[in-house]
Structure formats: structure tokens, C-alpha cells
Design an enzyme around this catalytic site. Structure first.
Site, PDB file in Angstrom:
ATOM      1  N   HIS A 143     -65.950  89.013  68.362  1.00 24.84           N
ATOM      2  CA  HIS A 143     -66.745  89.230  66.770  1.00 24.84           C
ATOM      3  C   HIS A 143     -66.102  88.634  65.961  1.00 24.84           C
ATOM      4  O   HIS A 143     -64.581  88.796  65.651  1.00 24.84           O
ATOM      5  CB  HIS A 143     -66.932  90.416  66.899  1.00 24.84           C
ATOM      6  CG  HIS A 143     -68.068  90.983  65.723  1.00 24.84           C
ATOM      7  ND1 HIS A 143     -67.604  91.850  64.733  1.00 24.84           N
ATOM      8  CD2 HIS A 143     -68.908  90.350  65.395  1.00 24.84           C
ATOM      9  CE1 HIS A 143     -68.638  91.930  63.769  1.00 24.84           C
ATOM     10  NE2 HIS A 143     -69.372  91.141  63.976  1.00 24.84           N
ATOM     11  N   SER A 144     -66.483  87.984  64.907  1.00 23.17           N
ATOM     12  CA  SER A 144     -65.973  87.808  63.517  1.00 23.17           C
ATOM     13  C   SER A 144     -64.653  87.124  63.609  1.00 23.17           C
ATOM     14  O   SER A 144     -64.432  86.220  64.144  1.00 23.17           O
ATOM     15  CB  SER A 144     -66.132  89.036  62.771  1.00 23.17           C
ATOM     16  OG  SER A 144     -65.824  88.919  61.403  1.00 23.17           O
TER      17      SER A 144
END
Length: 701
Positions: free
Chosen positions: A221-222
Site C-alpha cells: 500500500h501507498s
């Protein structure tokens, strides 16, 4: 070329019916639970390396923590490796800020094993300022979280038009929202400032992880997103799928090798990122900004091109602007990529923290569907090994207490939060839960055993039918440390501080040599946190945070260890009616020793007659600890720990009117243990003795 040749409209239509069924079943079932039948719940550390300082040997701070769960009914051959984003930690996947199950739980319930990572310098993987430089200039500010993640639709200057579509945060999303308190509580450090060096550490750790566990699917994620591309490049035969949940991008910029800052393999080969020729392209879709890809003829990402890839984008996230560019870059480089735009699946209102929002289970469904069709199940599903860490749980989750806010020049930060992870057995057999509090520079992991499938006291309590709360005290483990919140930090814990204890029992119950070079000592040292220097502040926080925890969960048995020992006296003093028994395992020092000016603590306790100055305790008739009277206390000491303070502590407690017992393991026929008895070969025997003492008390069985 498109990986899926049907149109977006066709795909949305075909999935709409399935999603309707999912929503209907969820509505019939009511609120989602976190019931788990686990063959294994354990942890281990990857990439533990030592460094030499003038004051001794320490761990260099580049280790990676991995917590793993294996379902009893394993249905899929490849586990999911879950890598968090930004300043977060593995808790991003483990639950939601309003207490619902997270994606890790849902994956396990679907029959997948999961490995949940804390990247170096985050969560349980301690940041090491002695080696990696100073802490980030500021702690995580509420205002940034609110503007970018939890309430972008309410910002005076939203990041994009799509921010107005955000509806799924489980609260107001603004300062004062308890759900925002829970999110900020887990936001902590960063790693070294050099992004290329950071990505190289990730490459090493992800490679070691995959070498250990075998083939897996990577979900990241991210800012943690590059882990997928890095792992796939480093171990292409072991990465069976990559899921980028709004991964860092778009291409190039500070990601000089395309979507990574560290080198990945291209064909034709490239020796330097300056050899990559680039061009700008534009999109016709609203909200999608121009991005950079390669000039033609493009070089292939040779190690990624045979791995199925999905990139997931919410409709109200700032990633709308450039995730499309990451997809375009990967496809141009020969990769097979599906862009899962949630809105095209009938899933609306999400922002960047989609895995924690109100509809998080609905968001996960198209990801599960993609895995089912894109990732080849070309391996047998092996039966779980049935390790000693098996647990049958009706619930499992976490929360932080003590989410106090403080105004700084750069924004509002959180101060002194304390983490609690809870496990509720499928059959609760005892009236009071057990709160387990770690010692010194440790974390709650001490109660999870030595790791890698070896059970600890937390497992034994749950297996015996106790509900368990595992605590990370403020500034330790999952309760992030920053100097702006907790003041100056102490020195990193040297090996000598731990091996002094493990060597004592190495010829008794410690399961190794106990010295530097013992892999089990490395695993123990990897979790060692430097502690805040201000001991009075720390004890003050323990009082309020411990009281808040008991106010939330009700009456409990409090068990503590080592330098965490004063937690028991402090919290019992604050909530005497809620502490039903104390098990103090070699806690702190002798009465009135350093850090215990009030007898056993660095903060005032309630004495009778009252005391306004600790010096009064050194003269005159003995005073009673009126709030500890009537609470059964066992002070536990191991045979080979070298601790000799128990007679003095028990005598002090008895003189102060307390029901205290000097619980010597050797007197119970238990021999050879050291200070870390909860990790040693006969840890179950020691646990059984402690449990027997608890259940011998009225109303405890």
C-alpha cells in the site's frame, strides 16, 4: 495491451450482480465478526544485523517484523504478504479504527495464510537513531491525516475534485473523531532519508522473507507499494502475484527506476537510470493528470512481465491522478496489469485508506476475485502443520488508549498512546481477562514466545480459556515513539544488557547459547526498544493509560515483567476495584531503589496515613498501601536470573498491608530458568505454576 479485453462498462455489469449478493449476505449476517480458527499465530524477524558502537553491540535498525496467521482450514496454496504504507504499520491491515475486522482477518477467513510486515523503522521494527539519524522533524500531525486521508471532502482546499466523493470514513474524519485518534495513534516513524538505500533494504528483507516462506502473493500500500515491484524483481519465481493498493507513483520523479528508487532489471539491460528515455502522456479521463512513461521502443521489466499484477484505485483518492500512469508504465514495460477502479465495480466513496473504511469488506471482494482468476493455483494446498500456537478465537483485534493531543507549531500530534491487542477464545472459561505487560526495552512479543511457531504465555492463557490483552507501553512496539511527544529517548539497547540474562540460563532453560551469535538472542534483540528518558513521565502515563484500559475492559488480572513491573502497582493504585490479582515477574528493583522513590514507583501511591513527600516514607511508623490491600499478589522469581530483590519487595508489600507471596520457582520444583522464563524451554511449566496460583484464589477459577 489490455490484460482484460472486456470493456469497463461490461466488467462493471458482470460484477454488479455478484456484489449485490455479497451486500445482501452481509446485511443478513449483521456486523462482521473476527472469529478465527488458527493453526498458527506467531511472528519472526527478518534481516537482523548487528552494528558495533563504542558502548557495545546493537541491532542496526534495518530488521523487519513479520506477524503471521495460518487458518486451520487452509484453502489456497499461496499466502498473502501484506506491506503497509507511509508512516503506518501492520495494524493498517489488521483492523479498522472503529473496531471491525481488517483485511488480514478476512483473508484468513477466506482460507489464506497471511504474513503482516512492519517495515524497518515502523511499528514493531524499532527506528534506530544511533545509526539511521534523527527522528523525522515532526510527529504525525492530525491535520495532514484529516486533509489527505480521513476528511478530504471537508478540506478548505481539497486536493482534487474527486475528494468531494469521499463518504466511507467511519466518523467525521476530523480532529475529535475517535476513529481519527485511532489512526493517528499508529502513525509513527520513517526510515533513512535516502530512498534508494531504503528500497535496497526492502529488497534484502523481502528476498529473505520469500526465501523463508516460499511462493507468495505480495500486497502493498501507498509508500510501501514499491515492495511489490522490488520483491517481484528480486524473486520472480517466488512472487505469484502483486497487488498494489494505490502504490507510490506515478512513474519516475523520485522513483528514478520507474516505480522504484533502487535498481530493477530491464531488457535490454540498463546500468543507470539516466539511460531510460522518457516522455509525457495525457489521459482523457477526468482527474487523471499527465504522467511519464518510456519512449518507444520501451525496455521490458524482464522479471515482472510474467507476474500477474493488479493496481487498486478508489474513486475519492488523490491516487486517481496518477495510478493510471503506473498502470500505463507497467503495461508498456511488458507486464500484465489489471487496473481495479473501485467505482467501476459499483464501490463508491472510498479514499486512500480504503482497507479501513466502512465498506472495507466490499472493497476487498474485487481483489479476491482478481486473485481467483489471475493467480495460477499451480501448487498443492498443504495441511497446516498444527503447531503449538493454534488458537480458536471468537474475536481478535486491537486498539489504543490514551489518545491525548498536543499542539505543536506544525500541527496537532498525539502523546503517550498505549497499544492493546486482544484475543478472545471461542470458549471463555474464566471470569477475568489477563493483561500482559512487557518489561524494559521490550514489547508484548515476549508473551508471544520466542517466535517462529513457538508458543508463549499469551497462547497458553487463550488455550486455557482466558481472554488476553497484550500491551505495548507508550513509546514501545506498536505505540510509536517521537521526541515531540515523549521527550528525549534513551540509548539503544545493547546486546550485553540482554545476554547478561540469557547466558545465566543457557545451561539451564535458555534454548541456545545465550551469547552474541545465538540466533534466538538476535530474535529477542530485534524487538528491543530504546525507552523514553523521563521515567516519571513514563510512570505517569502508565497510571492514566492503564486506568483507561481497565475502564474499557473491566476487572482484570494484571501480569507484568521486569522494568514494566511498576505498571502493576501504579494501575492497581489508580483502579483498585478493577485489579483482581497481580502477577509481578521479577519486576523492577528493590524498594526505594533508583526509579522507585515512592517505595516501588517513581510516582505517588496512596498511603495511609497520607504522604505528601516520599521522604516521609523513610521515617516514622510503616504506612499502608491502602489501594493495594486485598489484591492477591505473586512476586515471581526464577532460580538463575540473578534477581535478589524479591524478599525485600514482598516484605515491603506485607508491611504495607498487602496480600503478597514470594513466588520462587525453585520452591515449586522448577529449575534452571532465567529472567526471560516466558521464552525458555520449560515456559509451559512456569506458566502452569502461575496459572495454578491465580486459580487458587477465590473467584478466579
Amino acid at each position: 495491451m489490455e490484460a482484460n479485453k472486456i470493456t469497463r462498462r461490461d466488467f462493471a455489469a458482470t460484477t454488479a450482480g455478484a456484489l449485490a449478493v455479497v451486500r445482501e449476505l452481509a446485511a443478513q449476517a449483521g456486523p462482521a465478526g473476527a472469529a478465527l480458527d488458527l493453526a498458527e499465530w506467531s511472528y519472526f524477524w527478518i534481516g537482523v544485523e548487528r552494528a558495533e558502537l563504542a558502548r557495545g553491540t546493537i541491532v542496526n535498525g534495518r530488521q523487519m517484523y513479520v506477524e503471521h496467521m495460518v487458518p486451520a482450514q487452509l484453502k489456497h496454496p499461496y499466502p498473502i504478504v501484506m506491506v503497509h504504507g507511509g508512516g503506518g504499520q501492520g495494524t493498517d491491515w489488521m483492523g479498522t479504527p472503529d473496531g471491525r475486522p481488517g483485511w488480514a482477518t478476512y483473508f484468513v477467513q477466506e482460507g489464506y495464510s497471511v504474513y503482516i510486515v512492519d517495515r524497518p523503522g515502523h511499528g514493531r521494527s524499532p527506528f534506530n537513531p544511533d545509526i539511521d539519524g534523527p527522528f523525522p522533524r515532526g510527529a504525525q500531525a492530525y491535520e495532514q491525516v484529516e486533509h489527505q486521508f480521513t476528511a478530504p471532502e471537508k478540506a478548505e482546499k481539497p486536493y482534487a475534485e474527486c475528494a468531494k466523493l469521499h463518504t466511507q470514513w467511519p466518523g467525521t474524519g476530523q480532529i475529535g473523531d475517535p476513529a481519527v485518534d485511532q489512526i493517528v495513534a499508529g502513525q509513527g516513524g520513517s526510515f533513512i532519508a535516502d530512498l534508494e538505500a531504503t528500497h535496497n533494504v526492502w529488497r534484502q528483507n523481502m528476498s529473505l522473507l520469500l526465501d523463508k516462506i516460499g511462493p507468495a502473493i505480495i500486497m502493498s500500500h501507498s509508500m510501501g507499494g514499491p515492495n511489490g515491484w522490488i520483491a517481484g524483481d528480486a524473486r520472480p519465481n517466488l512472487v505469484k502475484g502483486i497487488i498494489g493498493v494505490e502504490p507510490a507513483g506515478g512513474p519516475f520523479g523520485n522513483l528514478k527506476w520507474g516505480l522504484t528508487a533502487s535498481r530493477v532489471r530491464y531488457n535490454p539491460p540498463l546500468l543507470d537510470p539516466s539511460e531510460i528515455r522518457t516522455k509525457k502522456i495525457t489521459s482523457k479521463n477526468p482527474g487523471e493528470e499527465p504522467c511519464v512513461i518510456q519512449e518507444e521502443p520501451a525496455c521490458d521489466l524482464v522479471n515482472l512481465k510474467h507476474i500477474p499484477i493488479a493496481i487498486v484505485t478508489s474513486e475519492a483518492s488523490y491516487h486517481v491522478a496518477y495510478d493510471w500512469g503506473s498502470v500505463a508504465f507497467l503495461r508498456q514495460a511488458g507486464c500484465t496489469v489489471e487496473h481495479i477502479r473501485l467505482a467501476e465495480h459499483g464501490i463508491h466513496g472510498n479514499a486512500h485508506f480504503m482497507m479501513m473504511e466502512k465498506n472495507n469488506r466490499e472493497v476487498l471482494q474485487p481483489i479476491l476475485d482478481w486473485i481467483g482468476k489471475a493467480v495460477r493455483s499451480d501448487a498443492d494446498v498443504l495441511a497446516p502443520r498444527g503447531k503449538e500456537t493454534a488458537l480458536k478465537l471468537s474475536d481478535m483485534g486491537f486498539f489504543w488508549v490514551g489518545t491525548e493531543r498536543k499542539k505543536m507549531s506544525y500541527g496537532t500530534i498525539q502523546v503517550g498512546q498505549m497499544y492493546a491487542q486482544y484475543l478472545t477464545p471461542a470458549q471463555v472459561r474464566h471470569p477475568y481477562p489477563v493483561v500482559l505487560v512487557h518489561g524494559g526495552g521490550g514489547q508484548m512479543l515476549h508473551y508471544m514466545g520466542i517466535g517462529d511457531g513457538k508458543a508463549g504465555w499469551a497462547h497458553y492463557y487463550v488455550q486455557a480459556g482466558y481472554k488476553v490483552y497484550l500491551v505495548d507501553r507508550p513509546g514501545h512496539g506498536r505505540a510509536p515513539y517521537h521526541p515531540d511527544a515523549l521527550g528525549p529517548i534513551g540509548p539503544s539497547v545493547p546486546y550485553a544488557a540482554i545476554t547478561a540474562d540469557t547466558i545465566r540460563s543457557a545451561n539451564g532453560q535458555w534454548p541456545g547459547t545465550g551469547d552474541i551469535g545465538d540466533p534466538l538472542v538476535d530474535q529477542l534483540m530485534a524487538a528491543a526498544n530504546a525507552a523514553p528518558q523521563d521515567n516519571v513521565m513514563a510512570h505517569t502515563l502508565w497510571a492514566s493509560r492503564g486506568a483507561e484500559l481497565l475502564d474499557k475492559i473491566g476487572p482484570a488480572i494484571v501480569q507484568v515483567h521486569s522494568a514494566g513491573g511498576p505498571f502493576s502497582w501504579i494501575v492497581a493504585n489508580a483502579r483498585p476495584k478493577l485489579v483482581k490479582a497481580i502477577v509481578n515477574v521479577e519486576g523492577a528493583g528493590a524498594p526505594f531503589a533508583n526509579g522507585a522513590v515512592w517505595g516501588l514507583t517513581d510516582v505517588p501511591l496512596a498511603y495511609d496515613p497520607p504522604v505528601s513527600d516520599p521522604a516521609q516514607l523513610q521515617s516514622g511508623p510503616a504506612r499502608k498501601l491502602k489501594n493495594l490491600a486485598g489484591i492477591p499478589i505473586a512476586y515471581v522469581t526464577a532460580e538463575k536470573s540473578g534477581r535478589t530483590q524479591s524478599p525485600a519487595i514482598v516484605a515491603f508489600l506485607k508491611q504495607a498491608g498487602c496480600d503478597a507471596e514470594d513466588f520462587q520457582l525453585k520452591d515449586k520444583g522448577i529449575h534452571g530458568n532465567g529472567h526471560f522464563m516466558m521464552l525458555e524451554n520449560n515456559r509451559k511449566q512456569v506458566f502452569d505454576a502461575i496459572r495454578g496460583w491465580i486459580e487458587s484464589k477465590p473467584g478466579m477459577a
